[in-house]
Write an enzyme that holds these catalytic residues in place. Sequence first.
Site, PDB file in Angstrom:
ATOM      1  CB  CYS A   1      -0.997   0.253   1.405  1.00  0.00           C
ATOM      2  SG  CYS A   1      -2.346  -1.429   0.882  1.00  0.00           S
TER       3      CYS A   1
ATOM      4  CG  HIS B   1      -3.250   3.375   2.295  1.00  0.00           C
ATOM      5  ND1 HIS B   1      -3.588   3.238   1.149  1.00  0.00           N
ATOM      6  CD2 HIS B   1      -3.108   2.295   3.366  1.00  0.00           C
ATOM      7  CE1 HIS B   1      -3.653   1.538   1.178  1.00  0.00           C
ATOM      8  NE2 HIS B   1      -3.680   0.975   2.114  1.00  0.00           N
TER       9      HIS B   1
ATOM     10  CG  ASN C   1      -6.708  -1.132   1.478  1.00  0.00           C
ATOM     11  OD1 ASN C   1      -5.569  -0.905   0.525  1.00  0.00           O
ATOM     12  ND2 ASN C   1      -5.901  -1.637   2.327  1.00  0.00           N
TER      13      ASN C   1
END
Length: 345
Positions: free
Chosen positions: A123, A264, A294
């Site tokens: 990520c 994020h 996500n």
Amino acid sequence: MIFARRAMPPAPAPAARLIGLGSYLPPLKVSNADLAARLDTTDEWIRTRIGIAERHIADPATATSDLAVEAGSRAMKSAELEHVDAVILATATPDHHVPGTAPVVAHRLGLCQVSAFDLGAGCSGFVYATTVAAGLIHAGTVGTVLVIGAEKLSAVIDPADRSTAPIFGDGAGAVVLTAGHADEPGAVGPAAWGSDGGHADALVIPGGGSRSPSRTTADLENLYVRMNGNEVFRHAVRRITQVTQEAATAAGWTAQDIDRLIVHQANARISAAAAHALGIPAERVPSNIARVGNTSAASIPLLLSHAAIDGQLKAGQRVVVAAFGAGFTWAATTLLWPTGLQALA
């Protein structure tokens, strides 16, 4: 007669500058109610624990490269460019182990014979890739770079796993960086980053690599993401807080100077906890997790694009982007939001 030589002012420091921004989401939306119909979960639990209402899922015929091409083409159109010198693709879900996906994306975008490579940092991948691109530009190796974050996470998520299926979605975002100076709007500032491989097992796809090749039908379940959510949450809040402070300090800012914190989108509670620890008001922390979930390496550029389109990012604002991901990895950098940048989605 002696004439004194006038001192020349120092040349502005070179830097990478943001000039293009684009994003793409596959059209299919999967709501929490859709998931609750087949999993032991509820819309209320997903919203409360994660902050997600829906996510976009690519169809079986669509690959990560397809998403990347869409976002990359939009970013180049935003930058009003038809050519760049390099393509960096941040992804944890490449089309194949071999070859890399970035050269395929570059070819499909008509970028013949440019350097192109994949970067895997989970990520944190997009911020890592942006930092690498900025370094290449600063060194004079290239003049322009297309940086893409793209993921088809639905390909590596067990649809029957209630701990991961509600969290992840598919999508892509991209930016174009070009050579400029540190005092220009859109200039990317210093980066802070790091890793801790001692926690690699907390977020992992166990099979398919050289450590544990999957060769039988019984091995297939090891090709799905496995996650220790509590451990990831605990480390994510601490590392995002730390790396944001480090990047801001390197830019000469305090946390209170940050106009927008782009975090994020892993979990709404992680973003809120990190902002609280930094003393940054919630209104300065844009979020799109409710509608996209996500999206791993695609998360940061997707949020930048959506926040720009929604009017939450304005010229001259001091922006920090920060991410935490599998590895563990973490990274943050700064930029002054440019004037006249049109994000295309």
